[in-house]
Design a protein around this motif. Sequence first.
Motif, PDB file in Angstrom:
ATOM      1  N   VAL A 210     -11.058   3.789  -8.522  1.00  0.00           N
ATOM      2  CA  VAL A 210     -10.548   3.125  -7.330  1.00  0.00           C
ATOM      3  C   VAL A 210      -9.630   1.983  -7.750  1.00  0.00           C
ATOM      4  N   GLU A 211      -8.573   1.752  -6.967  1.00  0.00           N
ATOM      5  CA  GLU A 211      -7.686   0.609  -7.167  1.00  0.00           C
ATOM      6  C   GLU A 211      -7.669  -0.214  -5.888  1.00  0.00           C
ATOM      7  N   LEU A 212      -7.892  -1.524  -6.017  1.00  0.00           N
ATOM      8  CA  LEU A 212      -7.940  -2.442  -4.897  1.00  0.00           C
ATOM      9  C   LEU A 212      -6.765  -3.406  -4.972  1.00  0.00           C
ATOM     10  N   ASN A 213      -5.998  -3.514  -3.895  1.00  0.00           N
ATOM     11  CA  ASN A 213      -4.874  -4.442  -3.823  1.00  0.00           C
ATOM     12  C   ASN A 213      -5.079  -5.375  -2.640  1.00  0.00           C
ATOM     13  N   TYR A 214      -4.912  -6.677  -2.863  1.00  0.00           N
ATOM     14  CA  TYR A 214      -5.110  -7.645  -1.781  1.00  0.00           C
ATOM     15  C   TYR A 214      -3.936  -8.613  -1.738  1.00  0.00           C
ATOM     16  N   GLY A 215      -3.401  -8.841  -0.531  1.00  0.00           N
ATOM     17  CA  GLY A 215      -2.342  -9.823  -0.344  1.00  0.00           C
ATOM     18  C   GLY A 215      -2.925 -11.216  -0.276  1.00  0.00           C
ATOM     19  N   ALA A 216      -2.995 -11.894  -1.421  1.00  0.00           N
ATOM     20  CA  ALA A 216      -3.691 -13.171  -1.510  1.00  0.00           C
ATOM     21  C   ALA A 216      -2.898 -14.318  -0.902  1.00  0.00           C
ATOM     22  N   ALA A 217      -1.567 -14.209  -0.876  1.00  0.00           N
ATOM     23  CA  ALA A 217      -0.691 -15.252  -0.345  1.00  0.00           C
ATOM     24  C   ALA A 217       0.670 -14.624  -0.113  1.00  0.00           C
ATOM     25  N   PRO A 218       1.566 -15.308   0.593  1.00  0.00           N
ATOM     26  CA  PRO A 218       2.910 -14.743   0.765  1.00  0.00           C
ATOM     27  C   PRO A 218       3.549 -14.405  -0.578  1.00  0.00           C
TER      28      PRO A 218
END
Length: 249
Positions: free
Chosen positions: A65-73
């Motif tokens: 699994v690969e997890l991507n999160y938009g932590a900040a602009p």
Amino acid sequence: MAPNRLSKGALVYALVAAFISGNAWAGPPFLTDDPEPTDTGHWEIYAPLVEAEGRGADFEGSAGVELNYGAAPDLQITIGLPMAFSHDRGGWRRGAGDVAVSAKYRFYQDEAAGLSVAAFPGMTLPTASNGMGNGRVTALLPVWAQKDIGAWSIFGGGGYAINPGPGNRDHWEGGIAVARRIDPHLLIGVEADRKGADTIDGCSSTSLGLGGIYQLGGALRLLASGGPSFADGEGKAGFHGFLTLGMDF
């Protein structure tokens, strides 16, 4: 793209894009990465994710699994959690893979010109079992750029791979891809990637690929790519392949 897409981090593989909102789709399933980060406060998840590369019955890869999160602009955090496998004349081997961690920061964007650039440094941690990993911390330090022209996108770049360990060597790697959004549900693209020798007695290689993204409905999409790989000085071509389901929310 991270040091590899899960097992390589770079290679690429880490990686993101394919927004339903109509942004240019890039990154997975291609070996070549792009500068588009995940939207702030949103997740992109690729699972189950399966990739492999090799020649004939000798191949290796990972599933996970690969997890991507938009932590900040303009900032995306990526974590890859793989289970690694390999196959040769001795049969199958399996074990935990090296965890990949990376951060994509888009430091330039000109929406009017359709141009963006990002750094995507990442590393793999020596978490593998049963001899399925490097045994050392590795890293990839790439820069990726993208130009959008209507339904077309051109993206690519590359960077320096730090690959410590007995018999290993640091190297450069990168690629370029051209993709076209056929309709709101389908994107198709082609790519060419080049990787320097990652071992002292190894050789550089070139990979060609065809990939696509198909929107299944809602937040779910199917991503796949594959093609031949050619090691310098070796006549017989190898292969690489990638398949996953993607979801964002």
